[in-house]
Every structure is written in C-alpha cells, then in structure tokens.
Design a protein around this motif. Structure first.
Motif, PDB file in Angstrom:
ATOM      1  N   LYS A 123       0.666   7.587  -0.409  1.00 47.09           N
ATOM      2  CA  LYS A 123      -0.339   8.504  -0.965  1.00 47.09           C
ATOM      3  C   LYS A 123      -1.758   8.006  -0.703  1.00 47.09           C
ATOM      4  CE  LYS A 123      -2.094   9.670  -5.546  1.00 47.09           C
ATOM      5  NZ  LYS A 123      -1.799   9.725  -6.988  1.00 47.09           N
TER       6      LYS A 123
ATOM      7  N   ARG B  98       9.671   1.812  -6.642  1.00 41.41           N
ATOM      8  CA  ARG B  98       8.403   2.036  -7.341  1.00 41.41           C
ATOM      9  C   ARG B  98       7.349   1.005  -6.980  1.00 41.41           C
ATOM     10  NH1 ARG B  98       8.748   3.144 -13.614  1.00 41.41           N
ATOM     11  NH2 ARG B  98       6.530   3.384 -13.147  1.00 41.41           N
TER      12      ARG B  98
ATOM     13  N   GLY C 119       6.121   0.107  -0.725  1.00 37.91           N
ATOM     14  CA  GLY C 119       4.997   0.595   0.048  1.00 37.91           C
ATOM     15  C   GLY C 119       5.023  -0.025   1.430  1.00 37.91           C
TER      16      GLY C 119
ATOM     17  N   THR D 204       0.842  -1.200   0.000  1.00 41.41           N
ATOM     18  CA  THR D 204       0.000   0.000   0.000  1.00 41.41           C
ATOM     19  C   THR D 204       0.874   1.246   0.000  1.00 41.41           C
ATOM     20  OG1 THR D 204      -1.712  -1.177   1.230  1.00 41.41           O
ATOM     21  CG2 THR D 204      -1.820   1.218   1.237  1.00 41.41           C
ATOM     22  N   LYS D 205       0.568   2.173  -0.899  1.00 40.24           N
ATOM     23  CA  LYS D 205       1.360   3.390  -1.054  1.00 40.24           C
ATOM     24  C   LYS D 205       0.996   4.423   0.017  1.00 40.24           C
ATOM     25  CE  LYS D 205       3.206   1.973  -4.964  1.00 40.24           C
ATOM     26  NZ  LYS D 205       4.620   1.577  -5.036  1.00 40.24           N
TER      27      LYS D 205
END
Length: 277
Positions: free
Chosen positions: A28, A60, A63, A25-26
């Motif tokens: 953001k 990239r 997370g 999970t990011k």
C-alpha cells in the motif's frame, strides 16, 4: 521502457529509500508513494522478487525489502525485471530471428545499438538513482527534454472536529482508504476550478495523518495531492484539523477549494468513525 519496467524502477527506488527501516515496506505504501496502480503492484513486486532484487514476507508483519545493496543493483536489472532480457532476438526488418544466409541490412547496426544500451544501463546503479532522487526531492525540476510541464503548488487550510483530541487521534487510526474514497468521490465533482475529474486513488499513511490522492481528468490530466494533517486541541471537546498540502499537477489550478473540501469532508468522516467505535 514499458509501463511495467517503469514501475519496477519506481518500486525498487522506494525499497532502496526505505531500506534502513526495521519493518518491511507494505504494498500500500509503495503504491501510494510511487504512483503504481494498485491492481498492478503485486505483479511488479513479484518481478523484483523473481529477479533477486527484493524479498517478500507474507502476513500482517510482512512486506517487501531490498535483497541486495543498491550499489550492486543495476538499472539494466530493473528494466529487464519488467521487460525481460534486452536482446535483439528478432530481425528488425523481418518476422523472425536473423539467419546467416539472409542477414538484413540493419543486423549489424541494430545489434551494436542494443549492446550499447545494455552497456550504458549496467553503468547506472540503484544507489545512483537514489542519490539523484534525494537531490531532486522537493524541487520538481523539469528535464531539458521533458514532455510535460508540472506545477508544484503548496496550500494550507484547516477545519474543525467536534471531538476531544484523543478521540480524533484514535479515529485517524481507524480511518480506512475506502471510506475516504467514498466520502470524497462525488463532492470533488462540485469544484469548478479543477473541472471534471475522477478520484483514482486515495491512501492514508502514518496512522491517517498523511493523505495521498490522485485525480485524473477526462483529458488524462493528473492532480496528485499529498496532505499532511495536524490535529490541535482548541478546548477539551474540539480540535482544529490543520492541513498542509503539496499538489503536483500538469495544469494551473486554484488549490484552495480542493484543500478546503478535503479537510471538511475528512473532519466529518472522523466524527462518523468515532461514533462507530
């Protein structure tokens, strides 16, 4: 709880809700979904990693993930991740630790109170918090002893984009948070029904099909808007951009002008983004 431990609980709750995902999970997404300030989020997640509640992966594809089963994580752990150890280390009436030769009259009762709080927090698991969150989802129930009343308002509207459907979908994927923030910041001041507000947050999720905005007035009143977008082809060169909004606010407002402005501005922004790509 302080804001820090409050945010630790929120972040852990969202990681638990997304634990079944294959990808991490990011930051953001956690910020957008749980209302955690972006400037503070990395510190909050570092607190959860430090206390073995979560793990992190850089890059990239990186997370955050929950490290343990929610059943094994207590509310005490989450609070202490932000607050530090909940112990009565200092005298309630003095400036330092209690000494046996100068014990204050609050010593015994204060120690037992702190112990009772710690014991209660250990009985509440993250799994139980998730279960309650799911039960309340969409209901926005006001607790009996709540300090503030929130309105939940739904609204729908649409705008038109002078682009073919594939170009609209491509442009949604290229749209960036900062672009949306800049596009909406000034026009929002023109909506008389919501008064003077500042756009504090604008996030795009799910490939640009979901917008989350948070507006804060000079009186610290908040409006949180979640707008789901559905592009529908009208003809080969034109798309209707339909939007379904869920608004949560601590005052009564007319949502129509707000939703209409956001949809119109988003439609124009998509045309600009398409021209740039």
């Amino acid at each position: 709880m302080s804001r820090r431990s409050d945010y630790c609980v929120r972040a852990a709750l969202y990681l638990a809700r997304t634990a079944e995902r294959t990808e991490a999970t990011k930051v953001k997404e956690i910020v957008a979904e749980m209302g955690i300030p972006a400037s503070f989020a990395s510190q909050i997640l570092a607190d959860l990693v430090r206390t073995d509640v979560a793990t992190s992966k850089p890059g990239r594809d990186g997370g955050y993930r929950l490290k343990r089963d929610p059943e094994s994580i207590t509310l005490l752990e989450l609070v202490e991740a932000g607050e530090g150890p909940l112990r009565a280390d200092h005298c309630a009436l003095g400036n330092g630790p209690c000494r046996w030769d100068t014990v204050c009259p609050l010593h015994t009762s204060w120690q037992s109170t702190v112990a009772a709080v710690r014991e209660q927090l250990t009985t509440i698991t993250l799994a139980a918090i998730v279960e309650e969150d799911i039960r309340l989802e969409g209901k926005h129930e006001e607790p009996v002893d709540g300090h503030r009343f929130f309105h939940s308002i739904e609204a729908e509207d649409s705008s038109f984009v002078e682009l073919p459907l594939p170009r609209v979908e491509e442009s949604l994927g290229h749209l960036r948070d900062q672009q949306l923030l800049e596009e909406l910041r000034d026009p929002l001041h023109s909506i008389e029904t919501i008064g003077t507000t500042n756009l504090a947050m604008a996030y795009l999720l799910e490939g640009g099909r979901r917008l989350i905005l948070e507006l804060i007035s000079s009186g610290e009143e908040t409006i949180r808007l979640e707008l789901n977008l559905e592009p529908i082809a009208i003809d080969p060169q034109r798309v209707e951009l339909k939007g379904h909004a869920m608004i949560r606010t601590n005052r009564s407002i007319d949502p129509a002008p707000l939703v209409r402005l956001i949809l119109n501005r988003t439609a124009r922004l998509l045309e600009t983004v398409a021209a740039q790509h």
